[in-house]
Every structure is written in C-alpha cells, then in structure tokens.
Motif scaffolding. Structure first.
Motif, mmCIF file in Angstrom:
data_model
loop_
_atom_site.group_PDB
_atom_site.id
_atom_site.type_symbol
_atom_site.label_atom_id
_atom_site.label_comp_id
_atom_site.label_asym_id
_atom_site.label_seq_id
_atom_site.Cartn_x
_atom_site.Cartn_y
_atom_site.Cartn_z
ATOM 1 N N VAL A 34 0.836 -1.205 0.000
ATOM 2 C CA VAL A 34 0.000 0.000 0.000
ATOM 3 C C VAL A 34 0.867 1.249 0.000
ATOM 4 O O VAL A 34 0.575 2.218 -0.709
ATOM 5 N N ASN A 38 0.585 3.684 -3.092
ATOM 6 C CA ASN A 38 0.037 4.989 -2.745
ATOM 7 C C ASN A 38 0.973 6.117 -3.155
ATOM 8 O O ASN A 38 0.576 7.267 -3.251
ATOM 9 N N THR A 40 3.584 6.929 -1.329
ATOM 10 C CA THR A 40 4.244 7.417 -0.118
ATOM 11 C C THR A 40 5.713 7.052 -0.128
ATOM 12 O O THR A 40 6.564 7.846 0.277
#
Length: 89
Positions: A34, A38, A40
């Motif tokens: 994730v 994402n 990040t």
C-alpha cells in the motif's frame, strides 16, 4: 454436550504462534504494498525510507519468529532443543 475437552499441547500452541507470526508478516507485506502503490514510498527507496525500513524490518522479524515457532512445533526438533525444563524426559 460431552464433558471432555480436548487438551491443547505444545505442538498446537507453537503452530498457533507460527500462524500468528505469518499473519503479522502478511499484514506488513500488504502495508508495504500500500505504501508503494500509494506513492508514499517510491519503489527504489524501500531500504532508505524510514517508514519502509520499519515495515521491512518487521517483515523479517515476523518471518524469523514464525519459522522458529514452526520448526519447534515438531517433537523431534523439541527433543534436540528443549523449550521447557520438563521437556527433558
């Protein structure tokens, strides 16, 4: 309803612990995925970013604990590596 209960032995407890450790490892893998998807954490920064490094360290730690508990769940291995004082018979 019968009055007898199944007893849980060392093998079952160790396998449950191993399953829990592997579940934690899978959850951390999903978290890492994730973070990468994402945006990040860029895929190239998996070992340099603080967030990703913590997740990777958790994955490695949970994997080592899970493998150790799984290996100890077999009686032959517990005979060579005593896990309790009363194991030596």
């Amino acid at each position: 309803m019968s009055g007898s209960m199944d007893t849980v032995g060392d093998k079952e407890r160790l396998l449950l612990g191993a399953g829990f450790a592997f579940g934690v490892m899978l959850t951390l893998l999903v978290l890492e995925l994730v973070l990468v998807l994402n945006g990040t954490v860029p895929p190239g920064d998996l070992f340099t970013s603080a967030d990703a490094l913590i997740v990777v360290a958790g994955i490695v730690f949970a994997g080592v604990v899970g493998v150790a508990l799984y290996v100890l769940s077999f009686p032959g291995n517990r005979a060579r590596i005593p896990i309790a004082a009363d194991d030596e018979k």
